[in-house]
Design an enzyme around this catalytic site. Structure first.
Site, PDB file in Angstrom:
ATOM      1  N   LEU A 254      90.903  88.292  45.234  1.00 38.78           N
ATOM      2  CA  LEU A 254      92.165  88.942  45.600  1.00 38.78           C
ATOM      3  C   LEU A 254      93.378  88.121  45.174  1.00 38.78           C
ATOM      4  CD1 LEU A 254      91.271  90.192  49.199  1.00 38.78           C
ATOM      5  CD2 LEU A 254      90.953  91.374  47.006  1.00 38.78           C
TER       6      LEU A 254
ATOM      7  N   HIS B 131      96.603  92.863  45.012  1.00 38.43           N
ATOM      8  CA  HIS B 131      95.725  93.460  46.023  1.00 38.43           C
ATOM      9  C   HIS B 131      96.395  93.479  47.394  1.00 38.43           C
ATOM     10  CE1 HIS B 131      92.501  91.952  43.142  1.00 38.43           C
ATOM     11  NE2 HIS B 131      92.178  93.218  43.284  1.00 38.43           N
TER      12      HIS B 131
ATOM     13  N   SER C 180      96.163  90.389  37.626  1.00 34.59           N
ATOM     14  CA  SER C 180      94.804  90.864  37.412  1.00 34.59           C
ATOM     15  C   SER C 180      93.830  89.741  37.735  1.00 34.59           C
ATOM     16  CB  SER C 180      94.611  91.298  35.952  1.00 34.59           C
ATOM     17  OG  SER C 180      93.233  91.480  35.650  1.00 34.59           O
TER      18      SER C 180
END
Length: 280
Positions: free
Chosen positions: A29, A33, A183
């Site tokens: 994460l 997120h 990402s």
């Protein structure tokens, strides 16, 4: 925050809850997120997140085995952020206790283009696991990031066609200060590659500026963007301008009439494949 590993435990925790808001993830994460979790909390209560690295959406030569699995650190982040009530973290045996012979196959004109062309079977794998997770959690709302623009559209279409009583809420892409979309795969980048990586978004911004400046030759804009990145040492899979409503190529008359468009890109920097998009 409760951490559960079985579907039975999950359903026990959610019994009687009618406003569940759900965020599916593959873990590792980051702030992108966590933004999804915050948005989920604004749309329902309690918030359920899942962490599951889904083998079905990885091709034979992709990074399933080396995809970062960082559950203890992920739990720490979620507990610090205090937006998630239940974390569902099943293993493969729990999610796929028998071979998953039933699959969700998106239509070719949505799931077989762009990412679907370069990653055959990807959206069938995504759709199958998302439908299964939605069945397990039974949320009222599910939040998906716009960074995975095509995935968001596939999931929306699947939920619509299966008449699932779930609102799909999009979350804007979260970026680093230099523009790089956050990402989990950014961690694969070396220092020099990380310095170069924002050029993917910068190239999309130039397409946007040229289009707004009156250049309606979409094919020429795409060729120019690809040539720019090729010249910087990238290996481009695609940079494509599409209609926002269905991801099909726009006719020139549509471009000139102001059809809402989106530029989507996927390219490799070294061995790391990055994707991004920008609504035009």
């Amino acid at each position: 925050m409760k951490v559960v590993h079985s579907i039975e435990e999950l359903r026990d925790q959610l019994r009687g809850q009618l406003r569940v808001s759900f965020v599916p993830t593959m873990g590792n994460l980051h702030e992108g997120h966590l933004a999804l979790m915050k948005t989920a909390r604004q749309h329902g209560d309690p918030v359920v997140a899942s962490i599951f690295v889904n083998r079905l959406q990885f091709g034979p030569n992709e990074d399933f085995d080396r995809y970062p699995r960082t559950l203890p650190a992920d739990i720490e982040k979620l507990e610090r952020d205090r937006n998630v009530y239940v974390l569902f973290a099943p293993d493969e045996r729990e999610m796929y206790p028998e071979p998953q012979n039933f699959r969700v196959q998106p239509p070719d004109d949505l799931g077989g283009i762009l990412e679907g062309e370069f990653r055959p079977g990807f959206f069938a794998g995504v759709s199958t696991v998302v439908l299964k997770l939605l069945s397990c959690v039974q949320p009222r709302v599910a939040v998906f990031g716009k960074k995975d623009y095509q995935q968001l559209m596939v999931v929306r279409a699947m939920c619509r066609q299966f008449q699932l009583p779930i609102e799909i809420v999009p979350q804007e892409t979260i970026r680093a200060d230099d523009g790089l979309a956050l990402s989990s795969r950014n961690g694969y980048l070396g220092a020099d590659q990380r310095a170069e990586a924002p050029q993917l978004y910068a190239t999309l911004r130039r397409v946007q500026a040229d289009l707004r400046g009156g250049n309606h030759d979409v094919a020429a804009l795409e060729r120019g963007a690809i040539a720019t990145l090729d010249g910087r040492g990238w290996k481009v899979d695609y940079i494509s301008v599409r209609r926002q409503r269905d991801l099909l190529p726009p006719a020139r008359e549509e471009v000139e009439a102001g059809e809402p468009l989106v530029a989507l890109a996927a390219a490799k920097l070294g061995t790391t494949r990055l994707i991004d998009n920008l609504e035009l």
